[in-house]
Design a protein around this motif. Structure first.
Motif, PDB file in Angstrom:
ATOM      1  N   SER A   2      64.855  23.061  26.526  1.00 22.03           N
ATOM      2  CA  SER A   2      65.786  22.498  25.610  1.00 22.03           C
ATOM      3  C   SER A   2      66.013  21.228  25.835  1.00 22.03           C
ATOM      4  N   GLY A   3      66.233  20.472  24.562  1.00 23.96           N
ATOM      5  CA  GLY A   3      66.523  18.914  24.466  1.00 23.96           C
ATOM      6  C   GLY A   3      65.289  18.262  24.584  1.00 23.96           C
ATOM      7  N   TRP A   4      64.167  18.619  24.656  1.00 19.62           N
ATOM      8  CA  TRP A   4      62.936  17.892  24.859  1.00 19.62           C
ATOM      9  C   TRP A   4      61.932  18.005  23.619  1.00 19.62           C
ATOM     10  N   GLU A   5      61.425  17.195  23.119  1.00 16.96           N
ATOM     11  CA  GLU A   5      60.401  17.618  22.130  1.00 16.96           C
ATOM     12  C   GLU A   5      58.986  16.951  22.189  1.00 16.96           C
ATOM     13  N   ARG A 207      60.073  13.588  24.325  1.00 16.81           N
ATOM     14  CA  ARG A 207      61.384  12.706  24.130  1.00 16.81           C
ATOM     15  C   ARG A 207      62.454  13.318  23.754  1.00 16.81           C
ATOM     16  N   PRO A 208      63.404  13.050  23.951  1.00 15.83           N
ATOM     17  CA  PRO A 208      64.885  13.700  23.489  1.00 15.83           C
ATOM     18  C   PRO A 208      64.638  14.222  22.080  1.00 15.83           C
ATOM     19  N   ALA A 209      65.001  15.498  21.937  1.00 16.58           N
ATOM     20  CA  ALA A 209      64.712  16.074  20.629  1.00 16.58           C
ATOM     21  C   ALA A 209      65.375  15.380  19.458  1.00 16.58           C
ATOM     22  N   SER A 211      64.836  12.197  18.676  1.00 21.06           N
ATOM     23  CA  SER A 211      64.732  10.914  18.689  1.00 21.06           C
ATOM     24  C   SER A 211      63.640  10.383  18.051  1.00 21.06           C
ATOM     25  N   GLY A 215      58.091   8.411  23.827  1.00 19.96           N
ATOM     26  CA  GLY A 215      57.886   8.346  25.122  1.00 19.96           C
ATOM     27  C   GLY A 215      56.591   7.682  25.666  1.00 19.96           C
ATOM     28  N   THR A 241      58.631  16.589  31.445  1.00 21.37           N
ATOM     29  CA  THR A 241      60.219  17.212  31.058  1.00 21.37           C
ATOM     30  C   THR A 241      60.920  17.129  32.561  1.00 21.37           C
ATOM     31  N   LEU A 244      61.273  13.441  33.629  1.00 18.92           N
ATOM     32  CA  LEU A 244      62.471  12.693  33.153  1.00 18.92           C
ATOM     33  C   LEU A 244      63.764  13.075  33.215  1.00 18.92           C
ATOM     34  N   GLU A 245      63.699  14.623  33.413  1.00 18.09           N
ATOM     35  CA  GLU A 245      65.153  15.153  33.712  1.00 18.09           C
ATOM     36  C   GLU A 245      65.609  14.635  35.040  1.00 18.09           C
TER      37      GLU A 245
END
Ligand code: ADP
Ligand code: MG
Ligand code: ZN
Length: 482
Positions: A2-5, A207-209, A211, A215, A241, A244-245
């Motif tokens: 979740s949250g990253w693409e 990258r954050p979804a 954005s 990255g 991911t 980065l998290e």
């Protein structure tokens, strides 16, 4: 996740199917005894001079045009300097800031979704020689020594570089699969993967979804099948991911995919363009593209898979999915079109995707080979449409047709597979079926309509599928007083 693409860009290398190499007259071959196809140019003897292969330029332009690129009027070859034993000159002749073509797009499908990926550039270069590592694994790790086979050295190679527009591992896989179909269709390469005629590297970042900034990416190498590509990308997304998290940063590096573990490991930190000391190849003059040469190639382009798929939807009324299955590859598309010219296109599509594909896959045949010719398939469809045979009898005819060289009409006659549309002939069968199933007959009479199918099924079974289904329906109703 979740949250990253993920963001993916591909670099595709294609060996061109020219007779001779990019800069010398040596034959392009695969599987010949080592070092048979060499000369002073591709072995880098001092003073030997390269000459550009015009056919390779023509093929490269075909690719560039098919990808909607602008073919640049002036091309410059550069030397890309590095040392490796597969490169006797210690530089590869490639293209750098004045490549063959730029700014294109490639349209492809993932399921029913049509996607477009921008193409950054298409450039020409030469392939390196092949290293043959001693030892059983054939890999460099653990081998005692390596031999060099220069047959491949100097083979014309095209590099296609995409923009980072690909949003999933599955899409990357589909992109490559469909890119391969396009290249085969263009006749520029057979793209035989086992022979390394098409190869790829994948660049990926997350990258954050939502954005819009990119990255830091890693470059993945050593994925020689579509499945490995997808696997490698799928393993890289959670790895990046997690880093980065945890507040870490991604190292821009080159990663090596290991098919055995399904994961990647670091190969080296990513080199930069300046590391290669690119400079213009002094032995070749800039290649000035004659617009007439380019236009001649444009005029001779074959119909491309994407256009053909659209046309199948438009002209034959096929669904997008069916048009894709039938239209993505030339040989099957040609088979289908030849058959559909002689019979109902939609029914022909069903038969081609169903029985025909199953048959050639099972028999290991290329589309268009074997006993089932387009004309025979069309004739078979015609027999069904005209009510000469039932759908299930047609399947039997197809199976026989796949085994022997015979027209469907002949098979129907010799095997007695014609549909029974004669009331007198079916009456007795219906009467017997009803008599044999008194309980079901009572239930039907009492209103259990669903049992109609049960009786018709029994009639079909008793006639080996030859009963005309409509007539069987009517006769069963009549016999049961409905
Ligand atoms: P290089 O010359 O170092 O290989 P390029 O700029 O030519 O780098 O890009 C190579 C590939 O990497 C291209 O396909 C491009 O789309 C892709 N790419 C570049 N930046 C990113 C990124 N941040 N994430 C994913 N892919 C990227
Ligand atoms: Mg690169
Ligand atoms: Zn040579």
């Amino acid at each position: 996740m979740s949250g990253w693409e993920p963001v993916i860009g591909l670099e595709v290398h294609v060996e061109l199917a020219t007779q001779t190499k990019m800069f010398c007259a040596c034959t392009v071959s695969f599987g010949d005894p080592p070092n048979l196809h060499t000369c002073p140019v591709c072995l880098a003897h001092p003073g030997a001079l390269p000459v550009v292969n015009q056919r390779a330029v023509e093929y490269a332009v075909r690719i560039a045009l098919a990808l909607g690129c602008t073919v640049r009027p002036r091309n410059v070859f550069h030397r890309k300097n590095y040392f490796y034993p597969d490169l006797p000159k210690a530089y590869q002749i490639s293209q750098y800031d004045e490549p063959l073509a730029v700014d294109g797009a490639f349209d492809y499908w993932v399921g029913d979704e049509r996607l477009s990926c921008r193409i950054n550039r298409v450039h020409m270069e030469e392939d390196a020689a092949k290293l043959v590592h001693s030892g059983e694994s054939g890999r460099i790790a653990g081998s005692d020594y390596s031999l060099v086979d220069f047959n491949r050295g100097g083979t014309p190679l095209i590099e296609i570089v995409t923009e980072p527009d690909i949003a999933s591992p599955e899409a990357a896989r589909e992109f490559l699969n469909q890119m391969r179909n396009l290249l085969v269709e263009l006749g520029v390469s057979q793209c035989i993967m086992e022979e390394g005629q098409i190869r790829w590297d994948a660049n990926i970042s997350v990258r954050p979804a939502g954005s819009t900034t990119l990255g830091v990416r890693t470059e993945l190498k050593n994925m020689n099948s579509f499945r490995f590509l997808q696997q490698a990308l799928e393993s890289e997304i959670p790895r990046q991911t997690a880093i980065l998290e945890a507040g870490g940063t991604i190292d821009q590096e080159t990663l090596h995919f290991d098919p055995e573990t399904g994961t990647t490991s670091s190969l080296r930190s990513k080199e930069e363009a300046h590391d290669y000391r690119y400079f213009p190849e002094p032995d070749l003059v800039p290649l000035v593209m004659d617009p007439a040469f380019v236009e001649e190639i444009r005029a001779a382009q074959p119909e491309l898979p994407a256009a053909r798929i659209e046309r199948f939807v438009r002209d034959y009324g096929l669904s997008r999915y069916d048009a894709f299955v039938l239209g993505a590859q030339g040989p099957l598309a040609r088979f289908y079109e030849a058959a559909a010219s002689g019979a109902d296109p939609k029914l022909t599509a069903n038969w081609t995707m169903g029985e025909y594909l199953a048959h050639i896959n099972a028999a290991g045949l290329e589309p268009g080979h074997g006993h089932v010719t387009p004309a025979r398939l069309a004739a078979l469809v015609g027999l069904v449409v005209d009510g000469v045979i039932s759908g299930s009898a047609a399947k039997q005819v197809f199976a026989l047709m796949a085994e022997e060289r015979a027209e469907p009409q002949e098979i129907v006659e010799t095997h007695g597979l014609g549909q029974i549309s004669d009331e007198g002939a079916l009456d007795a069968v219906v009467a017997r079926v009803v008599a044999d199933n008194p309980a079901q007959a009572d239930q039907f009479r009492a209103g259990k309509e669903q049992l109609l199918g049960y009786f018709v099924g029994l009639v079909m079974k008793a006639t080996q599928g030859r009963a005309n289904p409509k007539l069987a329906n009517d006769l069963v109703r009549k016999a049961l007083g409905k």
